[in-house]
Scaffold this active site. Structure first.
Site, mmCIF file in Angstrom:
data_model
loop_
_atom_site.group_PDB
_atom_site.id
_atom_site.type_symbol
_atom_site.label_atom_id
_atom_site.label_comp_id
_atom_site.label_asym_id
_atom_site.label_seq_id
_atom_site.Cartn_x
_atom_site.Cartn_y
_atom_site.Cartn_z
ATOM 1 C CB CYS A 33 -0.806 -1.593 3.147
ATOM 2 S SG CYS A 33 -1.632 -0.351 2.109
ATOM 3 C CB CYS B 9 1.980 2.135 3.206
ATOM 4 S SG CYS B 9 0.286 2.460 3.725
ATOM 5 C CB CYS C 147 -1.383 1.821 -0.963
ATOM 6 S SG CYS C 147 -0.625 2.703 0.410
#
Length: 192
Positions: free
Chosen positions: A49, A54, A51
Protein backbone atom coordinates in the site's frame (compact mmCIF):
# COMPACT_ATOMS: atom_id res chain seq x y z
CA UNK A 1 15.59 -2.72 -11.36
CA UNK A 2 16.39 -4.67 -8.18
CA UNK A 3 18.07 -1.55 -6.76
CA UNK A 4 14.58 -0.04 -6.31
CA UNK A 5 13.64 -0.54 -2.66
CA UNK A 6 9.93 -1.14 -2.04
CA UNK A 7 9.62 -2.89 1.34
CA UNK A 8 11.83 -5.46 3.11
CA UNK A 9 9.30 -8.25 2.52
CA UNK A 10 9.12 -7.45 -1.22
CA UNK A 11 12.70 -6.56 -2.11
CA UNK A 12 14.02 -10.13 -2.09
CA UNK A 13 10.96 -11.63 -3.79
CA UNK A 14 7.77 -12.94 -2.24
CA UNK A 15 7.98 -15.52 0.53
CA UNK A 16 6.15 -18.79 -0.06
CA UNK A 17 2.74 -19.22 1.52
CA UNK A 18 2.33 -22.26 3.77
CA UNK A 19 -0.70 -24.26 2.65
CA UNK A 20 -1.58 -25.38 6.19
CA UNK A 21 -0.74 -22.11 7.94
CA UNK A 22 -3.24 -21.28 10.70
CA UNK A 23 -1.89 -18.03 12.08
CA UNK A 24 0.68 -16.63 14.45
CA UNK A 25 1.61 -13.50 16.34
CA UNK A 26 2.64 -9.95 15.53
CA UNK A 27 5.05 -8.11 17.80
CA UNK A 28 5.86 -4.42 18.02
CA UNK A 29 9.45 -3.22 17.55
CA UNK A 30 10.20 -2.55 21.23
CA UNK A 31 13.18 -4.46 22.65
CA UNK A 32 11.27 -5.36 25.82
CA UNK A 33 7.62 -5.55 26.91
CA UNK A 34 6.48 -6.03 23.31
CA UNK A 35 2.88 -5.59 22.30
CA UNK A 36 1.70 -8.90 20.89
CA UNK A 37 -1.30 -9.51 18.67
CA UNK A 38 -2.43 -13.07 17.95
CA UNK A 39 -4.05 -13.90 14.62
CA UNK A 40 -5.65 -17.35 14.64
CA UNK A 41 -6.14 -17.63 10.86
CA UNK A 42 -4.31 -17.22 7.58
CA UNK A 43 -4.54 -13.68 6.21
CA UNK A 44 -6.42 -12.61 3.08
CA UNK A 45 -5.99 -9.87 0.46
CA UNK A 46 -2.39 -9.11 1.36
CA UNK A 47 -1.09 -6.12 -0.58
CA UNK A 48 1.52 -3.40 -0.78
CA UNK A 49 0.00 0.00 0.00
CA UNK A 50 1.36 3.38 -1.00
CA UNK A 51 -1.08 5.54 0.98
CA UNK A 52 0.21 8.04 3.50
CA UNK A 53 -1.81 6.60 6.41
CA UNK A 54 -0.42 3.06 6.52
CA UNK A 55 2.63 2.38 8.68
CA UNK A 56 5.81 1.56 6.83
CA UNK A 57 9.05 0.27 8.36
CA UNK A 58 12.05 2.61 8.19
CA UNK A 59 13.25 3.08 4.62
CA UNK A 60 10.24 1.39 3.00
CA UNK A 61 8.34 3.04 0.14
CA UNK A 62 5.25 0.87 0.65
CA UNK A 63 3.42 -0.64 3.59
CA UNK A 64 2.45 -4.30 3.39
CA UNK A 65 -1.03 -4.96 4.75
CA UNK A 66 -3.20 -8.05 4.90
CA UNK A 67 -6.63 -8.60 6.44
CA UNK A 68 -7.94 -11.23 8.82
CA UNK A 69 -11.41 -11.81 10.25
CA UNK A 70 -11.92 -9.51 13.23
CA UNK A 71 -12.86 -12.40 15.54
CA UNK A 72 -9.49 -14.04 14.75
CA UNK A 73 -7.44 -11.01 15.91
CA UNK A 74 -6.75 -10.37 19.60
CA UNK A 75 -4.25 -8.39 21.64
CA UNK A 76 -2.45 -10.89 23.86
CA UNK A 77 0.26 -8.76 25.52
CA UNK A 78 0.16 -5.47 26.88
CA UNK A 79 -2.89 -3.83 25.35
CA UNK A 80 -2.29 -0.69 27.42
CA UNK A 81 0.67 0.17 25.14
CA UNK A 82 -1.64 0.52 22.12
CA UNK A 83 -3.32 3.74 21.04
CA UNK A 84 -5.42 4.68 18.01
CA UNK A 85 -3.40 6.84 15.63
CA UNK A 86 -6.32 8.84 14.17
CA UNK A 87 -9.72 8.56 15.87
CA UNK A 88 -11.44 10.07 12.79
CA UNK A 89 -10.02 7.69 10.16
CA UNK A 90 -12.21 4.92 8.69
CA UNK A 91 -9.56 2.39 9.72
CA UNK A 92 -8.73 2.77 13.42
CA UNK A 93 -5.01 1.96 13.32
CA UNK A 94 -3.68 0.69 16.66
CA UNK A 95 0.00 1.53 17.20
CA UNK A 96 2.47 0.94 20.01
CA UNK A 97 2.87 4.17 21.99
CA UNK A 98 6.60 3.49 22.44
CA UNK A 99 7.93 2.28 19.05
CA UNK A 100 5.05 3.59 16.86
CA UNK A 101 4.64 0.32 14.91
CA UNK A 102 1.07 -0.28 13.76
CA UNK A 103 -0.12 -3.73 14.81
CA UNK A 104 -3.66 -3.76 13.46
CA UNK A 105 -6.40 -1.53 12.10
CA UNK A 106 -10.11 -2.00 12.73
CA UNK A 107 -13.17 -0.54 10.97
CA UNK A 108 -15.94 0.49 13.35
CA UNK A 109 -18.55 1.47 10.75
CA UNK A 110 -20.87 -1.54 10.34
CA UNK A 111 -21.98 -0.27 6.92
CA UNK A 112 -18.41 -0.35 5.53
CA UNK A 113 -17.76 -3.15 3.02
CA UNK A 114 -14.69 -4.26 4.98
CA UNK A 115 -16.36 -4.23 8.40
CA UNK A 116 -15.40 -7.43 10.19
CA UNK A 117 -11.90 -7.51 8.73
CA UNK A 118 -8.86 -6.24 10.60
CA UNK A 119 -5.85 -4.87 8.72
CA UNK A 120 -2.59 -6.43 9.95
CA UNK A 121 1.16 -6.08 9.35
CA UNK A 122 2.46 -9.63 9.03
CA UNK A 123 6.03 -8.39 8.58
CA UNK A 124 5.90 -7.94 12.38
CA UNK A 125 5.48 -11.70 12.81
CA UNK A 126 8.28 -14.12 13.70
CA UNK A 127 6.35 -16.89 11.90
CA UNK A 128 6.70 -17.61 8.19
CA UNK A 129 3.88 -18.79 5.92
CA UNK A 130 1.52 -15.81 5.84
CA UNK A 131 -0.24 -14.97 2.57
CA UNK A 132 1.95 -13.04 0.16
CA UNK A 133 1.05 -9.64 -1.32
CA UNK A 134 -1.04 -10.11 -4.45
CA UNK A 135 -1.25 -6.51 -5.65
CA UNK A 136 -0.14 -2.97 -4.84
CA UNK A 137 -2.76 -0.35 -3.97
CA UNK A 138 -2.65 3.45 -4.11
CA UNK A 139 0.68 3.34 -5.92
CA UNK A 140 0.55 6.99 -7.08
CA UNK A 141 0.18 8.06 -3.45
CA UNK A 142 3.88 7.43 -2.81
CA UNK A 143 4.48 10.70 -4.68
CA UNK A 144 2.65 12.44 -1.81
CA UNK A 145 5.15 10.98 0.67
CA UNK A 146 8.25 12.09 -1.28
CA UNK A 147 8.85 9.71 -4.18
CA UNK A 148 9.84 11.69 -7.30
CA UNK A 149 7.16 11.32 -10.02
CA UNK A 150 9.79 10.42 -12.63
CA UNK A 151 10.52 7.19 -10.69
CA UNK A 152 6.95 5.86 -10.95
CA UNK A 153 7.36 3.95 -14.22
CA UNK A 154 10.37 2.05 -12.82
CA UNK A 155 8.57 1.38 -9.51
CA UNK A 156 5.53 -0.06 -11.31
CA UNK A 157 7.85 -2.21 -13.44
CA UNK A 158 9.64 -3.44 -10.30
CA UNK A 159 6.33 -4.37 -8.65
CA UNK A 160 5.27 -6.31 -11.75
CA UNK A 161 8.64 -8.07 -11.91
CA UNK A 162 7.98 -9.67 -8.51
CA UNK A 163 4.38 -10.57 -9.37
CA UNK A 164 2.60 -7.67 -7.63
CA UNK A 165 0.25 -5.81 -10.01
CA UNK A 166 0.15 -2.04 -9.27
CA UNK A 167 -3.15 -0.14 -9.02
CA UNK A 168 -4.01 3.42 -8.07
CA UNK A 169 -6.92 2.13 -6.02
CA UNK A 170 -7.53 -1.39 -4.69
CA UNK A 171 -7.57 -4.52 -6.84
CA UNK A 172 -10.57 -4.85 -9.20
CA UNK A 173 -12.15 -7.57 -7.01
CA UNK A 174 -11.96 -5.38 -3.87
CA UNK A 175 -13.23 -2.31 -5.75
CA UNK A 176 -16.23 -4.47 -6.77
CA UNK A 177 -16.82 -5.33 -3.09
CA UNK A 178 -16.81 -1.62 -2.17
CA UNK A 179 -19.15 -0.68 -5.04
CA UNK A 180 -21.50 -3.55 -4.21
CA UNK A 181 -21.76 -2.36 -0.60
CA UNK A 182 -22.60 1.17 -1.74
CA UNK A 183 -25.25 -0.25 -4.09
CA UNK A 184 -26.74 -2.31 -1.25
CA UNK A 185 -26.88 0.71 1.05
CA UNK A 186 -28.65 2.70 -1.71
CA UNK A 187 -31.09 -0.14 -2.39
CA UNK A 188 -29.84 -0.62 -5.95
CA UNK A 189 -28.69 -4.20 -5.24
CA UNK A 190 -30.45 -6.54 -2.84
CA UNK A 191 -28.31 -8.13 -0.10
CA UNK A 192 -27.72 -11.86 -0.48
Amino acid sequence: MSDIKLHPSLDNGLSPVASNFTGGTLQCLCTANKVEVTISAQTLHNHACGCSKCWKPAGATFAVIAVAPREKVSVTAPADKLAIVDEHAAIQRHACTECSAHLYGRIGNKDHAFYGLDFVHTELSPQAGWSAPGFAAFVSSIIETGTPPQEMKAIRARLRSIGVEPYDCLSPDLMDVLATQVAKLRGVVQPK
